[in-house]
Motif scaffolding. Structure first.
Motif, PDB file in Angstrom:
ATOM      1  N   SER A   9      28.399 126.553  61.988  1.00 37.05           N
ATOM      2  CA  SER A   9      29.628 125.799  62.264  1.00 37.05           C
ATOM      3  C   SER A   9      29.543 125.047  63.591  1.00 37.05           C
ATOM      4  O   SER A   9      30.096 123.953  63.726  1.00 37.05           O
ATOM      5  CB  SER A   9      30.832 126.740  62.262  1.00 37.05           C
ATOM      6  N   GLN A  66      27.066 123.489  64.999  1.00 33.94           N
ATOM      7  CA  GLN A  66      26.408 122.184  64.821  1.00 33.94           C
ATOM      8  C   GLN A  66      27.138 121.336  63.770  1.00 33.94           C
ATOM      9  O   GLN A  66      27.373 120.146  63.987  1.00 33.94           O
ATOM     10  CB  GLN A  66      24.934 122.408  64.430  1.00 33.94           C
ATOM     11  N   ARG A  67      27.550 121.949  62.667  1.00 34.31           N
ATOM     12  CA  ARG A  67      28.145 121.165  61.571  1.00 34.31           C
ATOM     13  C   ARG A  67      29.452 120.509  61.987  1.00 34.31           C
ATOM     14  O   ARG A  67      29.773 119.409  61.539  1.00 34.31           O
ATOM     15  CB  ARG A  67      28.381 122.056  60.345  1.00 34.31           C
ATOM     16  N   SER A  68      30.212 121.187  62.869  1.00 33.80           N
ATOM     17  CA  SER A  68      31.523 120.642  63.240  1.00 33.80           C
ATOM     18  C   SER A  68      31.401 119.356  64.057  1.00 33.80           C
ATOM     19  O   SER A  68      32.386 118.644  64.238  1.00 33.80           O
ATOM     20  CB  SER A  68      32.330 121.686  64.022  1.00 33.80           C
ATOM     21  N   THR A  69      30.198 119.055  64.542  1.00 41.46           N
ATOM     22  CA  THR A  69      30.016 117.799  65.275  1.00 41.46           C
ATOM     23  C   THR A  69      30.042 116.601  64.329  1.00 41.46           C
ATOM     24  O   THR A  69      30.263 115.475  64.755  1.00 41.46           O
ATOM     25  CB  THR A  69      28.660 117.760  66.023  1.00 41.46           C
ATOM     26  N   GLY A  70      29.800 116.861  63.047  1.00 41.68           N
ATOM     27  CA  GLY A  70      29.730 115.760  62.087  1.00 41.68           C
ATOM     28  C   GLY A  70      28.416 115.014  62.153  1.00 41.68           C
ATOM     29  O   GLY A  70      28.184 114.072  61.399  1.00 41.68           O
ATOM     30  N   GLU A  71      27.549 115.426  63.064  1.00 40.73           N
ATOM     31  CA  GLU A  71      26.242 114.754  63.232  1.00 40.73           C
ATOM     32  C   GLU A  71      25.168 115.558  62.499  1.00 40.73           C
ATOM     33  O   GLU A  71      25.273 116.779  62.396  1.00 40.73           O
ATOM     34  CB  GLU A  71      25.849 114.727  64.716  1.00 40.73           C
TER      35      GLU A  71
END
Ligand code: UT7
Length: 341
Positions: free
Chosen positions: A205, A207-212
């Motif tokens: 989460s 890393q994923r929450s950055t949207g990148e």
């Protein structure tokens, strides 16, 4: 005597493909001599394309259930709980254990994953044993399975030299604390201050929450070898000693320490810290490498199959891994027949 979880089945499974040190040396800047002298490893196994952690977990689970049947009859395999230790689940969601239980034909039993990296098997064992002593379960299948070959950086000579894939499993049943095989105690711990020493940075989460998309390389497993080495020696030694004190065994009275198979130099250093002789330390990493959550049950399977581990032996299991996490368990070895890979 009190209610206890008793070990009554044991099995292991390895994928078909073996990778020798020479094969690694043909691909990477390394050598058989470096790998053997710095780690003690000669061989590791890797899954084939499309093969997953659950495939190894099912194979090891089947063998542990068969092992339980051989000594306890058909009813011995009627487990009502599956706990799977893994840090390489088939998918991020859902857990891998329900699918493993389904494929093993175990019906609608509770099944869940435990993620404690190389300590995963000891954590899973403590979880299942506690559920048995609490009366929540009567018989449990505890599996440690990992496929680290699927998360290693193919260009990282250090991690590729060390890690291998595999699965090992045990069956626990409700019994009495005085019986051979009864789990006599646990010592568990963690230190999240060391979380970055053993990690896969991307894919969660954070890393994923950055949207990148992940930064190149962050999808791979990364380990800082030197500090991990030191922490592994300190924590496996101290955890084993705390448990020995609790159980009332001296190191000299111990027959075997089955430690997480990370590096033969770590195993010898733990032995030195505890004042053990070499014959008290089980070693099988020369043949399988570091198989993460599968490491301890695979070492148990090999040692029991080869007569290195005998009924009546006083045994301490001890693990250390990412988290950081560590844990130990003590038992008197029961008269069981392991089913090997
Ligand atoms: O399972 C979870 C717990 N994991 C562990 O317990 C692993 C603990 N750590 C270890 O087992 C060891 O630290 C390693 C095996 C990972 C590394 O051994 P080391 O003796 O600590 O080596 P190092 O990292 O200090 O590296 C020494 C040298 C370096 O070269 P330079 O900088 O001195 O030129 C490395 O680049 O060895 C080099 N090296 C290699 N050389 C040939 C590292 N890996 C390799 C390799 N082949 N595979």
């Amino acid at each position: 005597m009190s209610r206890a979880a008793v070990l009554c089945g044991l099995g292991g499974a390895l994928p078909a493909t073996a990778v020798t040190n020479e094969e690694l040396a043909a691909q990477l800047d390394t050598s058989d001599q470096w790998i053997r002298t710095r780690t003690g490893i000669g061989l590791r196994y890797v899954v084939a394309p499309g093969e997953a952690t659950s495939d190894l977990a099912v194979a090891a689970g089947e063998r542990a259930l068969e092992s339980a049947r051989r000594t306890g009859g058909d009813k011995a395999a009627d487990v009502d709980l599956v706990v799977l230790a893994t840090s390489t689940p088939d998918r991020p969601c859902p857990g891998t254990a329900p699918g493993v239980a389904h494929r093993l034909g175990l019906g609608t039993v509770p099944a869940f994953d435990v993620a404690a990296v190389c300590t995963g098997f000891v954590y899973a064992l403590a979880t299942a044993a506690s559920m048995i002593t609490a009366g929540v379960a009567q018989r449990a299948l505890v599996i440690g399975a990992d496929t680290f070959s699927t998360i290693l950086d193919p260009t990282d000579r250090t991690t590729r030299a060390i890690f291998g894939d595999g699965a090992g499993a045990v069956v626990l049943r409700a019994g009495e604390s005085g019986e051979p095989g009864a789990l006599l105690g646990f010592d568990l711990g963690s230190d999240g201050g060391g979380a970055d020493l053993i990690t896969v940075r991307a894919g969660g989460s954070r890393q994923r929450s950055t949207g990148e998309p992940p930064v190149e390389g962050d999808q791979f497993f990364a380990m800082e070898g030197r500090p991990v080495f030191t922490e592994a020696v300190i924590n496996m030694s101290e955890s084993s000693q705390r448990l020995l004190d609790r159980v009332g065994w001296t190191p000299a009275a111990l027959d075997k320490v089955v430690a997480h198979q990370a590096n033969v130099r770590i195993l010898h250093a733990v032995g030195e810290q505890l004042g053990l002789e070499e014959k008290q330390i089980v070693v099988n990493l020369d043949r399988v490498g570091n198989t993460v959550a599968a490491s301890i049950p695979l070492a148990l399977t090999d040692a029991a199959a080869e007569g290195d581990l005998l009924p009546g032996h006083r045994v301490v299991l001890t693990g250390f891994g990412g988290g950081l996490t560590w844990g130990s368990a003590a038992l008197v070895w029961p008269d069981i027949a392991p089913v090997t890979a």
